[in-house]
Design an enzyme around this catalytic site. Structure first.
Site, PDB file in Angstrom:
ATOM      1  N   CYS A 222      -0.736  -9.655  -7.728  1.00 34.78           N
ATOM      2  CA  CYS A 222      -1.435  -8.372  -7.827  1.00 34.78           C
ATOM      3  C   CYS A 222      -2.845  -8.541  -8.359  1.00 34.78           C
ATOM      4  O   CYS A 222      -3.687  -7.682  -8.176  1.00 34.78           O
ATOM      5  CB  CYS A 222      -0.641  -7.392  -8.694  1.00 34.78           C
TER       6      CYS A 222
ATOM      7  N   ARG B 207       0.161  -4.180  -6.803  1.00 34.13           N
ATOM      8  CA  ARG B 207      -1.078  -4.775  -6.310  1.00 34.13           C
ATOM      9  C   ARG B 207      -2.254  -4.039  -6.950  1.00 34.13           C
ATOM     10  O   ARG B 207      -2.220  -2.810  -7.077  1.00 34.13           O
ATOM     11  CB  ARG B 207      -1.132  -4.622  -4.777  1.00 34.13           C
TER      12      ARG B 207
ATOM     13  N   SER C 278       0.874  -1.167   0.000  1.00 31.81           N
ATOM     14  CA  SER C 278       0.000   0.000   0.000  1.00 31.81           C
ATOM     15  C   SER C 278       0.911   1.216   0.000  1.00 31.81           C
ATOM     16  O   SER C 278       2.103   1.095   0.234  1.00 31.81           O
ATOM     17  CB  SER C 278      -0.889  -0.029   1.251  1.00 31.81           C
TER      18      SER C 278
ATOM     19  N   CYS D   8       5.109 -14.329 -10.127  1.00 27.65           N
ATOM     20  CA  CYS D   8       3.854 -13.628  -9.798  1.00 27.65           C
ATOM     21  C   CYS D   8       3.933 -12.926  -8.445  1.00 27.65           C
ATOM     22  O   CYS D   8       4.329 -13.520  -7.448  1.00 27.65           O
ATOM     23  CB  CYS D   8       2.706 -14.631  -9.810  1.00 27.65           C
TER      24      CYS D   8
ATOM     25  N   CYS E 191       1.043  -6.997 -16.947  1.00 29.69           N
ATOM     26  CA  CYS E 191       1.595  -7.726 -15.809  1.00 29.69           C
ATOM     27  C   CYS E 191       2.858  -7.013 -15.314  1.00 29.69           C
ATOM     28  O   CYS E 191       3.814  -6.853 -16.057  1.00 29.69           O
ATOM     29  CB  CYS E 191       1.927  -9.164 -16.177  1.00 29.69           C
TER      30      CYS E 191
ATOM     31  N   THR F 288      -7.567   1.897   4.174  1.00 32.06           N
ATOM     32  CA  THR F 288      -7.262   1.165   5.399  1.00 32.06           C
ATOM     33  C   THR F 288      -8.292   1.428   6.495  1.00 32.06           C
ATOM     34  O   THR F 288      -8.725   0.509   7.190  1.00 32.06           O
ATOM     35  CB  THR F 288      -5.855   1.541   5.884  1.00 32.06           C
TER      36      THR F 288
ATOM     37  N   CYS G  22      -4.144  -9.697 -13.993  1.00 33.03           N
ATOM     38  CA  CYS G  22      -4.531 -10.555 -15.130  1.00 33.03           C
ATOM     39  C   CYS G  22      -5.973 -11.036 -14.987  1.00 33.03           C
ATOM     40  O   CYS G  22      -6.716 -11.137 -15.958  1.00 33.03           O
ATOM     41  CB  CYS G  22      -3.576 -11.732 -15.260  1.00 33.03           C
TER      42      CYS G  22
END
Lengths: 311, 249, 561
Positions: free
Chosen positions: C533, C309, C60, C530, C502, C345, C536
């Site tokens: 996130c 992310r 974050s 990977c 990606c 958050t 895809c």
């Protein structure tokens, strides 16, 4: 001050690691004696005597020393230790086995795997698999040191050999017994410990081509075979051939990367090879940035030529 | 027969460590820690010996601050029966660790101490050998195979250029190499059960061992970058250079 | 690749009965767990986390509104002064190709102000929350993804199961095979974050989105830098919009100066409703750092971490129904991020706490596996609803009126909402992100500059700084439903956008196998790269890729992101 260097040998021949460790030992200053401990092994003692910078060779010849078992060899070294300020051995599997035992018996904290001597008590050594280099200073009165031999050049020979003194072997502490020794060989060497590794990447295009181009070269060079993750993912090579951050990390004398672009994950697995050769047709491939010998060429032409040139 | 398995909490092997810019060491803030992989192999081997009926109980021990109890719980989750935490905030060197372990061995009387051949943080490769020396026991280092006999243990060792098999009188110390086994996963039910297994805490000071470091770390720096970038024109030049300049052929 | 992995023969799993199982040790899940224990210490609460440790998969910005912390653990300020750095300097810049224009703080809608907020590493906040939760008796198990919802014969959710471990790439059990475990719970809370895989199943199964607009997402990329001390301004927060994104693509950057070690978090968010398949969010981020107003900050600095992310951007209109029979969605699994504030958050924590309160009441009444019927009205009427409702039109205005019109109208709308009304009513999100892509033929390829290795980087060296690790020999966890469709459409029509969207170089289109019988290009999936996130799963133009959790503990290992 006097240093005792432990010779590495197989009772018949002195291993070249000894001459390299001698270079490190010489940098400590002072006189150097070499201990050749074995069964028979007078050739070893004589070879050690011809190394440049050796003042004396101690030749301990006893059946209990035949296989370099840690318990008797350490007992022997400890019995000699009173006369020495430093005890040095190459960081081979036998040096690594014996020296910490010696250090503990002498109440000394060993300095393992040194790659540089900065001062007689200050050394550089790799930690975290070489991802950091630590400089340490020992405060022990006696020093016990193992030497990463690849980091030191071999000492030369001298025309005037040092005297060889025969000393008695130790008593058998009766803790251990040799059972068998098995040489690896015949088959392909283990990837993780091979002297030469030849690796193929996705540019090989298929499993058939991987086999056709890489295998004969590996046979010729007595090399282990590696592969990039891309080649493994494409099914050209089995999983356990993968070299890289997530595969095997190798540090051979010679690494030949064929058709591997050199993703950072691959480089993490082989950057510690002593000599890196890269063959790739893309001149911008990142592998060339770390290769000692880069050849910009089509692997389908270069690899058969290489095989031919090696005879 | 009981087996003692010393385990060390280290930076996880998947983490790429970075050296602090001021040279004071490796940056350990916010870094994932786990059991030294060689020690995990030692735990696995001890469990297999127990499962094969060659040992009754497996005890894991670790030395360090309270956080090492997490590592001990991982050992218990893999299947060890109990754990001992030798508590100290001092960073103990291999020699001091060997002395503490010797004191524990004298209390616990295991017939076999099984441990990793080296920790992947300091890469010293000393503690097992030192412990054997201090105890006056035999040592089987870099083991790729273990076989318990009658009052003895046969250790097949990975040595340069091959394998060496030695027979040691028990009690003995063996250190593990990578190929000894592939450790199991700690399953979730076993992690849950591990919370209730006994974990004993002893202050390192109670053993009366002097932990003062013998080595002074002067500085820690990143490894030098590889030069690289050399080119050859053709295969003939490559072979010639490998033969004459690099001398690897 | 479309061969469904052969499942090992289902041997029975061990099971454990608990009161509440929570999936995901993020702010929502941990707040729910803590609240449950605060309300009723005897509640049996288990939290499952797919990352190798708490915080390993948390990425974050982050500037957080501490309202959530204040409500959950009001003592946090006394105990842990080191949790974050108060924002002391708040800047908003518009970037043109060569210059930058700072917007006066006076014109900024109060809803976007960062006064009183904290610059944190959210991963560190989660580790701290986890410590507090464990002290209350919550059991947290990192390294165990929940991969299945358990159901009773009425279809109600009765818990979750963790994935099997030790399965080979071809689906066969390996020597280390370890069967997953069932956690049978009276209530199940799904706090998996944006595009959660179990949340996705629950939404589909129970039609939770029947009355919601399509979910909207952005992709957030982030780097942590150690900058030269003379450039470090602890407490400074800066956001930009404009360059390098063209007027048709939404997004912007953030730069947060943390307190210690000269650390600066720099990140870039690209709204995933972009149309040009040639666009690469990763490369837009790299290019952003080269802007003359930005570049100097990083001179003499060192990049120390990287991650990416997806984040939810749908807001009020896209929030599905949270409650389902046997549990609820919480946090960004439901999409509670406040987009113009770039903050979620606090809402994640509020939603977790609210769900906990409703679960507690249900447990106290002896109920199990039913629907927490009052949860949704309470959420929409409470602080989360208020927070999201006031900014509900901003994102649709951005989408409709492009950069300048959208930002201006969005700003006006937020000013109006500060006063309690919106001139726009409620605008709808018109299309799902995957449907926003145009065929490649209708778009212009984008030439991105080459990385310089000092300020800008390639994907693979970036991924290395995410400390990604997956067991190599396991089934590919990115499922392509139809290989032909991928070839004809994703590659043939859309020119392979996966290669560009990606952020971890998982996808590649390769030339046909040499000498192979198949003349078509091959879709390579480097699953081990990977970073979880989920882009895809969101952006594939045909929804042909499904992200499922890989073996436990796999994925990035973010230290303090």
């Amino acid at each position: 001050m006097t240093t005792l260097l432990i010779a590495e040998h197989d009772n018949r021949a002195l291993s070249p690691e000894t001459a390299r460790a001698l270079t490190a030992a010489a940098q400590l200053g002072g006189e150097i004696h070499v201990l050749a401990a074995g069964d028979g092994g007078s050739d070893v003692a004589e070879a050690a005597a011809r190394l440049n910078g050796v003042a004396k060779v101690l030749h301990a010849d006893a059946p209990v020393l035949a296989h370099g078992l840690a318990e008797p060899v350490a007992a022997l070294i400890v019995s000699l230790a009173a006369g020495y300020e430093a005890l040095v051995a190459p960081a081979t599997s036998s040096g690594k086995n014996v020296m910490p035992r010696v250090a503990a018996l002498l109440d000394v904290m060993q300095v393992s795997d040194i790659i540089e001597v900065l001062a007689p008590t200050t050394f550089k050594r790799p930690i975290y698999a070489g991802n950091a280099i630590q400089t340490v200073e020992t405060t022990d009165a006696k020093r016990v040191i193992t030497v990463r031999t690849a980091a030191f050049a071999a000492a030369g020979m001298t025309a005037e050999p040092a005297p060889v003194e025969t000393i008695p072997g130790p008593d058998d502490p009766g803790l251990s017994r040799f059972v068998a020794q098995e040489r690896s060989g015949g088959d392909r060497p283990e990837l993780a410990s091979a002297r030469v590794v030849i690796s193929g990447g996705r540019a090989l295009g298929s499993k058939e081509q991987f086999d056709q181009l890489i295998l004969p070269l590996a046979d010729r060079l007595e090399a282990a075979i590696g592969a990039s993750r891309a080649a493994v993912d494409a099914g050209y090579a089995p999983n356990d051939w993968q070299v890289g951050q997530t595969g095997k990390v190798v540090a051979p004398e010679l690494y030949i990367a064929c058709g591997i672009s050199g993703a950072i994950q691959h480089l993490a697995g082989m950057k510690d090879a002593r000599v890196i050769v890269a063959i790739n047709k893309d001149p911008d491939a990142p592998i060339f940035e770390i290769a000692d010998y880069g050849l910009v060429a089509d692997i389908f032409e270069a690899l058969p030529q290489l095989h031919e040139a090696l005879g | 027969m009981n087996i003692l398995v010393p385990v060390k909490r280290v930076v996880d092997y998947t983490v790429k460590v970075s050296v602090k810019p001021d040279g004071s060491g490796v940056d350990l803030a916010h870094v994932k820690m786990s059991m030294n992989p060689f020690d995990e192999i030692a735990v696995e081997e001890a469990l297999r010996l127990r499962e094969a009926g060659k040992a009754e109980a497996v005890t894991v021990v670790s030395i360090g601050p309270p956080a090492v109890q997490e590592t001990l719980r991982s050992g218990l989750a893999l299947g060890a029966d109990r754990a001992v935490h030798i508590a100290t905030d001092a960073a103990a060197e291999p020699l001091a660790v060997a002395k503490l372990l010797k004191a524990l061995v004298e209390r616990e009387s295991p017939l076999l101490v099984l441990m990793g051949k080296q920790a992947i943080d300091d890469d010293s490769n000393q503690t097992g050998q030192m412990l054997a020396a201090l105890l006056g026991w035999g040592q089987g280092t870099f083991a790729s195979k273990l076989a318990i006999g009658d009052g003895t243990i046969e250790v097949t060792r990975e040595v340069d250029g091959g394998l060496q098999t030695v027979e040691l009188k028990l009690p003995a110390v063996a250190t593990t190499d990578l190929r000894l086994n592939e450790p199991r996963y700690a399953s979730l039910p076993n992690i849950m059960k591990a919370k209730r297994k006994p974990l004993e805490e002893i202050a390192a000071a109670d053993f009366g061992v002097d932990l003062t470091p013998r080595l002074k770390v002067v500085t820690t720096e990143p490894p030098p970058a590889r030069a690289g970038g050399g080119k050859v024109a053709d295969v003939a030049e490559l072979v010639a250079k490998l033969k004459d300049e690099a001398r690897v052929l | 690749m479309s061969d469904a992995p052969r499942r090992p023969s289902p041997e029975p799993r061990e099971a454990m009965e608990v009161d509440v199982v929570i999936v995901g040790a993020g702010p929502a899940g941990l707040a729910a767990a803590i609240r449950l224990k605060q309300l009723e210490p005897d509640t049996n609460v288990v939290v499952l986390e797919k990352g190798s440790e708490v915080g390993a998969h948390i990425l974050s910005g982050a500037v957080i509104d501490p309202a959530g912390l204040d409500a959950l653990l009001p003592d946090w300020r006394d105990e842990e002064a080191s949790l974050g750095t108060p924002v002391t300097d708040d800047r908003f810049l518009y970037l043109g190709p060569a210059g930058a224009l700072r917007l006066p703080n006076l014109v900024m809608p109060p809803l976007m102000s960062n006064h009183g907020n904290l610059i944190v590493s959210l991963g560190q906040v989660c580790r701290w929350l986890a410590g507090r939760a464990e002290a209350l008796g919550v059991e947290i198990y990192p390294g165990f993804p929940a991969t299945e919802l358990l159901h009773d014969d009425q279809g109600r959710v009765t818990g979750v199961a963790t994935g099997d471990m030790g399965v080979a790439r071809d689906g066969a059990p390996k020597a280390t095979f370890t069967r997953g475990m069932e956690l049978r719970a009276r209530y199940t809370l799904l706090g998996e974050g944006a595009r959660g895989s179990l949340a996705g199943q629950a939404i589909a199964l129970f039609n939770l989105d029947a009355e919601a607009d399509p979910p909207k997402f952005g992709l957030g990329l982030k780097e942590m830098w150690q900058v030269a001390p003379e450039h470090h301004r602890p407490g400074r927060v800066q956001h930009t919009f404009g360059w390098p994104l063209g007027a048709g693509t939404g997004g912007g950057s953030f730069i947060y100066h943390l307190a210690d070690d000269n650390r600066v978090a720099v990140g870039f968010v690209v709204h995933l409703d972009y149309a040009n398949p040639y666009l690469s969010p990763f490369e837009e981020f790299q290019r952003f750092k080269t802007h003359p107003a930005i570049r100097p900050l990083f001179e003499g600095g060192r990049r120390i971490a990287y991650g990416a992310r997806a984040l939810t951007e749908g807001g009020w209109q896209s929030v599905p129904k949270l409650a389902f029979p046997g549990g609820a969605l919480i946090g960004c699994a439901a999409g509670l991020l406040n987009v113009p504030r770039l903050k979620g958050t606090h809402n994640a924590m509020f939603s977790g706490m609210l769900a906990a309160e409703h679960v507690r009441d249900a447990l106290a009444a002896g109920r199990a596996h039913d629907e927490l019927a009052d949860l949704d009205p309470a959420l929409r009427a409470g602080p989360v609803g208020r927070d999201l409702r006031r900014v509900r039109n901003v994102k649709p205005l951005w989408s409709r009126y492009g950069l300048f019109g959208g930002i201006t109208l969005g700003g006006l709308d937020m000013w109006a909402n500060t006063l309690g009304f919106s001139p726009f009513g409620t605008l709808r999100h018109r299309c799902a992100d995957h449907a926003a892509l145009k065929p490649a033929a209708a778009c212009t390829p984008i030439a991105y500059p080459k990385p310089d290795g000092a300020l800008t980087f390639d994907r693979l060296s970036s991924v290395q700084l995410a400390n990604v690790h997956h067991e190599e020999d396991q089934p590919v966890h990115l499922h392509v439903a139809d290989d032909d469709l991928q070839r004809t459409s994703e590659h043939g029509v859309f020119a392979g956008p996966s290669v560009r969207y990606c952020p971890a170089a998982v996808y590649e289109w390769l030339p046909p196998d040499a000498g192979g019988s198949d003349p078509a290009p091959r879709f390579a999936i480097n699953a081990a790269n990977c970073v979880h996130c989920k882009t895809c799963d969101i952006k594939d133009p045909n929804r042909n890729i499904t992200w499922v959790p890989p073996e436990g503990g796999g994925g990035p290992n973010y230290g303090a992101m």
